[in-house]
Design an enzyme around this catalytic site. Structure first.
Site, PDB file in Angstrom:
ATOM      1  N   ARG A 266     -23.637  13.330  51.472  1.00  0.00           N
ATOM      2  CA  ARG A 266     -24.883  13.485  50.716  1.00  0.00           C
ATOM      3  C   ARG A 266     -25.049  12.337  49.728  1.00  0.00           C
ATOM      4  NH1 ARG A 266     -25.674  19.227  48.165  1.00  0.00           N
ATOM      5  NH2 ARG A 266     -27.807  18.442  47.965  1.00  0.00           N
TER       6      ARG A 266
ATOM      7  N   CYS B 288     -24.870  16.908  40.124  1.00  0.00           N
ATOM      8  CA  CYS B 288     -24.690  17.266  41.541  1.00  0.00           C
ATOM      9  C   CYS B 288     -26.089  17.478  42.112  1.00  0.00           C
ATOM     10  CB  CYS B 288     -23.804  18.500  41.688  1.00  0.00           C
ATOM     11  SG  CYS B 288     -24.428  19.970  40.837  1.00  0.00           S
TER      12      CYS B 288
END
Length: 294
Positions: free
Chosen positions: A197, A253
């Protein structure tokens, strides 16, 4: 780097930020202890509540990531904005959490079964609101069961605590603050998501793949083993040793949840609490989406 004084050898001390199943079992009947089940699944939002109903640590309450530990999603601000302070304060009081009592602040133990992914959110929130007597259960529910301890299907009755939040200044940053310092020398912007990611190769949740320019990747799962046990303070010290070079650290995050695992591990390594960009990539890319007219 500071030593981990919280994990005192004194058996009377509350071993923050992590407690072992044996410690919890020995103190489960303590009047000044509250246990909170934080199990959750991003893919199945009802999963945690269902699992709690099927069996939980005796006496544990349940808090839901979406319903209790976050506020409703808006156009910006990320997928898990911080919860409404008044609403969660009322909830924490119903769990019997006290900021003041003759025996001191209530000791809180949070657990999940996802390598601290959701329990650490409650751990961080309580610390952010000035309640430092909180720890996560090492190994989660699986660790509890592996140690031979049983479960209950009985939900405890609501209590009447006096929890009073005292938000800590400088513990959170917004997108503008990240933009102002993201490429400055000495600033470390830590992306806690998976390497795939971070590199923009996969994005299963947010509409745009990628990462904030200038960020470095420290995957949150690297601070624990596959059994959901936090690595030793010495190993975590080694893991985060490069931060000694930093003048400023910001952790993020996808939406301010698993970044708390990295923050937990930094505290366990003896580091001070670093600022959290709560909105994370989901907030950052929401502006990219709106800028593109999508």
């Amino acid at each position: 780097m500071q030593s981990l004084s919280a994990n005192s050898a004194n058996s009377g001390a509350f071993p923050t930020p992590v407690v072992e199943p044996d410690w919890l079992a020995q103190h489960l009947e303590d009047a000044n202890l509250v246990v909170v089940d934080c199990r959750f699944s991003l893919a199945e939002p009802e999963f945690g509540q269902q699992q709690y109903a099927q069996g939980h640590i005796p006496g544990a309450f349940y808090l839901d990531l979406n319903q209790d530990l976050s506020s409703p999603v808006q156009g910006h601000g990320g997928r898990h904005p911080l919860p409404d302070q008044e609403k969660l304060t009322d909830k924490l009081r119903q769990l019997g959490i006290n900021s003041k009592s003759p025996s001191g602040p209530t000791r809180v133990v949070a657990y999940d079964n996802s390598r601290f992914a959701f329990a650490s959110r409650l751990w961080w929130l309580l610390n952010y609101w000035g309640h430092s007597q909180v720890a996560v259960l090492n190994g989660g529910l699986a660790g509890w069961q592996s140690a031979g301890y049983g479960l209950s299907q009985v939900a405890p009755l609501p209590q009447a605590g006096n929890f009073s939040p005292q938000p800590q200044s400088g513990w959170t940053v917004e997108i503008e603050a990240v933009k102002q310092c993201q490429n400055q020398p000495g600033v470390w912007l830590i992306d806690s998501r998976s390497p795939e990611r971070y590199r923009g190769e996969q994005e299963p949740i947010d509409p745009i793949a990628g990462s904030i320019p200038g960020a470095v990747n420290y995957f949150w799962q690297e601070v624990s083993d596959p059994d959901g046990r936090l690595r030793s303070p010495a190993a975590l010290h080694q893991h985060w040793q490069a931060l000694a070079e930093a003048e400023k650290v910001i952790v993020y995050c996808g939406s301010g949840v698993t970044a708390c695992v990295n923050l937990l591990s930094q505290v366990a390594a003896g580091l001070p609490m670093q600022p959290l960009y709560v909105g994370g990539w989901s907030d950052w890319c929401s502006y990219l989406t709106s800028d593109s007219g999508a």
